[in-house]
Design a protein around this motif. Structure first.
Motif, PDB file in Angstrom:
ATOM      1  N   ALA A   1      -0.780  77.436  29.273  1.00 49.20           N
ATOM      2  CA  ALA A   1      -0.566  78.879  29.108  1.00 49.20           C
ATOM      3  C   ALA A   1       0.747  79.300  29.758  1.00 49.20           C
ATOM      4  CB  ALA A   1      -1.730  79.655  29.715  1.00 49.20           C
TER       5      ALA A   1
ATOM      6  N   ARG B   1       7.939  81.173  25.058  1.00 51.20           N
ATOM      7  CA  ARG B   1       8.044  82.421  24.298  1.00 51.20           C
ATOM      8  C   ARG B   1       9.125  83.334  24.882  1.00 51.20           C
ATOM      9  NH1 ARG B   1       3.112  86.560  23.881  1.00 51.20           N
ATOM     10  NH2 ARG B   1       3.869  86.981  25.971  1.00 51.20           N
ATOM     11  N   SER B   2       9.180  83.405  26.194  1.00 51.47           N
ATOM     12  CA  SER B   2      10.209  84.216  26.851  1.00 51.47           C
ATOM     13  C   SER B   2      11.601  83.643  26.587  1.00 51.47           C
ATOM     14  CB  SER B   2       9.930  84.275  28.350  1.00 51.47           C
ATOM     15  OG  SER B   2      10.949  84.955  29.019  1.00 51.47           O
TER      16      SER B   2
ATOM     17  N   TYR C   1       3.542  77.993  27.574  1.00 55.86           N
ATOM     18  CA  TYR C   1       3.661  78.792  26.359  1.00 55.86           C
ATOM     19  C   TYR C   1       4.404  80.098  26.637  1.00 55.86           C
ATOM     20  CZ  TYR C   1       2.325  82.068  22.715  1.00 55.86           C
ATOM     21  OH  TYR C   1       2.346  83.017  21.735  1.00 55.86           O
ATOM     22  N   ARG C   2       4.032  80.778  27.720  1.00 58.60           N
ATOM     23  CA  ARG C   2       4.697  82.046  28.055  1.00 58.60           C
ATOM     24  C   ARG C   2       6.161  81.821  28.381  1.00 58.60           C
ATOM     25  NH1 ARG C   2       1.565  86.748  29.043  1.00 58.60           N
ATOM     26  NH2 ARG C   2       3.391  87.459  30.177  1.00 58.60           N
ATOM     27  N   TRP C   3       6.488  80.730  29.058  1.00 62.33           N
ATOM     28  CA  TRP C   3       7.882  80.427  29.381  1.00 62.33           C
ATOM     29  C   TRP C   3       8.682  80.152  28.109  1.00 62.33           C
ATOM     30  CZ3 TRP C   3      11.007  76.065  28.852  1.00 62.33           C
ATOM     31  CH2 TRP C   3      12.234  76.150  29.500  1.00 62.33           C
TER      32      TRP C   3
END
Length: 114
Positions: A25, A32-33, A28-30
């Motif tokens: 998770a 996406r950013s 994924y956030r990294w």
């Protein structure tokens, strides 16, 4: 006592799965950013360099081309401003200032007559 080691194994696997899920998770956030940041950088570069036209979409000039256009317009405005300034100062009698001075002198003469 045989049930306790199995319970420990389940808890261990649950902990491993939770840790891997949490790491995924965060990853994924990294990602996406980072993709959003790269998209913004791409937009800035497209604005800087400009974009060629394509069917249904007009071409967009880049920053340097637009700045060159501003220089051209400033030159034209400088010429127009010079013409306006010419009219604001007395010169050979053809400026607006000379005409106003003539009208003022005539009005002053008419005002003095009884």
């Amino acid at each position: 006592m045989t049930g306790i080691p199995a319970l420990d194994a389940v808890a261990l696997w649950a902990g491993i799965i939770a840790a891997v899920g949490g790491a995924l998770a965060v990853l994924y956030r990294w990602i996406r950013s980072a993709r959003r940041g790269m998209k913004r950088i791409g937009q800035v570069l497209a604005d800087w360099t400009g974009e060629p036209g394509r069917p249904g979409v007009p071409a967009r000039p880049g920053v340097m081309e637009r700045l060159g256009g501003i220089d051209d317009r400033l030159g034209a405005l400088d010429d127009r401003l010079g013409k306006v300034e010419h009219e604001l100062h007395p010169n050979s009698g053809s400026s607006l200032r000379d005409a106003v001075d003539r009208v003022d002198a005539r009005t002053a003469r008419l005002d003095k007559t009884p």
